[in-house]
Scaffold this motif. Structure first.
Motif, short mmCIF file in Angstrom:
data_model
loop_
_atom_site.label_atom_id
_atom_site.label_comp_id
_atom_site.label_asym_id
_atom_site.label_seq_id
_atom_site.Cartn_x
_atom_site.Cartn_y
_atom_site.Cartn_z
N GLN A 170 74.03 53.33 1.26
CA GLN A 170 75.12 54.17 0.78
C GLN A 170 76.42 53.37 0.69
OE1 GLN A 170 73.58 57.51 3.70
NE2 GLN A 170 75.33 58.34 2.57
N VAL A 171 76.69 52.55 1.70
CA VAL A 171 77.88 51.71 1.67
C VAL A 171 77.80 50.73 0.50
CG1 VAL A 171 79.17 49.91 2.89
CG2 VAL A 171 78.37 51.92 4.13
N GLY A 172 76.63 50.15 0.29
CA GLY A 172 76.46 49.22 -0.81
C GLY A 172 76.73 49.86 -2.16
N ALA A 173 76.29 51.10 -2.34
CA ALA A 173 76.54 51.81 -3.59
C ALA A 173 78.03 52.06 -3.79
CB ALA A 173 75.77 53.13 -3.60
N ALA A 174 78.74 52.36 -2.70
CA ALA A 174 80.18 52.57 -2.80
C ALA A 174 80.89 51.28 -3.18
CB ALA A 174 80.73 53.11 -1.47
#
Length: 292
Positions: A170-174
């Motif tokens: 999720q952090v990577g997508a952000a």
């Protein structure tokens, strides 16, 4: 629209976590039963929490309790914007607790400086763009689905490893969407697609989340996994009576060195943090004395 300069996150004091006070502007909150659904009551409650020392006020217009039904975007905006505007001069950081990009965008325009998205950018594909474009702090919580069926998704091979891996995704997508790393806070999502036992395991392994090298926010306050804490065989402890258990968990969180603790009752959280501070000072003093 190009990405805005990041709004620097509030700094954690050296001797305690930041304290995020909750203001639920909902008629169906699990924790306070709609006591602050009226905007004036919500603003007054927010100011009370600031008076008790809250560093951040988290304002939400959608209940995320298991089984909750979602309000319309228009209704969510009607609930939260007047409260944000009413607390803009309170001296605390304002956080908007929402899964909807239009609400987050309007909230930042009204004075919020943190977007606390319990879906971590998964519920609304435009949310990460809003975070990138506004530069607001962005809380990315581990999430597997909406309230109506999230507890059916509490199936893990290793809850700590699985939550860390999914949260990292999720952090990577952000970040891929243009959110700056210095905007991001992570939250393991206690109570969201987690059984009571899984919540306790995550609390045992907070260091796994801190190894991600991002600020860690934890919200355990009044959640259902605390309903057996303090019970003497007379049934689950009601949500509004779980502040003692919440304060005990806050001791654990302060000892672990998390960035912030999200709570409904601020004063007991400061007392919990003070216990940890006094113990550390006593330990340091004894160590210094032994060396002299």
């Amino acid at each position: 629209m190009t990405a805005a300069a990041s709004i620097a996150l509030p700094q954690r004091p050296e001797d305690r976590p930041l304290v995020m006070g909750v203001v639920n502007v909902t008629p169906d909150s699990f924790s306070d039963g709609g006591r602050f659904f009226d905007a004036a009551a919500a603003v007054a409650h927010g100011r009370e929490l600031v008076g008790h020392g809250a560093d951040i006020i988290d304002i939400g217009g959608e209940s995320t309790r298991p089984g909750a039904q979602r309000p319309s975007v228009e209704e969510e905006l009607r609930r939260v914007i007047p409260v944000i505007e009413g607390l803009a001069d309170s001296g605390a950081w304002i956080s908007i607790d929402t899964m909807r990009a239009p609400v987050a965008s309007a909230a930042v325009a009204a004075g919020a400086r943190i977007i606390n998205d319990v879906s971590g950018g998964l519920a609304d594909p435009e949310m990460t763009s809003v975070a990138a474009q506004t530069g607001a702090g962005f809380v990315v919580m581990h999430w597997r689905g909406h309230s109506h069926d999230m507890q059916t998704r509490a199936i893990y091979d290793d809850v700590t490893a699985d939550v860390c891996r999914e949260l990292a995704d999720q952090v990577g997508a952000a970040l891929d969407a243009g959110v700056s790393r210095d905007q991001v806070v992570i939250d393991p999502g206690l109570g969201f697609a987690k059984t009571a036992e899984q919540n306790w395991i995550l609390l045992q392994h907070l260091s796994a989340f801190q190894q991600m090298k991002l600020p860690v926010l934890v919200g355990a306050s009044r959640k259902s996994f605390l309903s057996r804490v303090g019970s003497r065989g007379d049934g689950p402890v009601p949500a509004e009576q779980r502040d003692f258990a919440t304060a005990a968990v806050s001791v654990v969180l302060a000892q672990a060195g998390v960035w912030a603790i999200r709570v409904h009752e601020v004063r007991s959280t400061f007392a919990a943090c003070d216990v940890v501070r006094h113990l550390r000072e006593a330990t340091a003093g004894a160590s210094q004395g032994a060396q002299e």
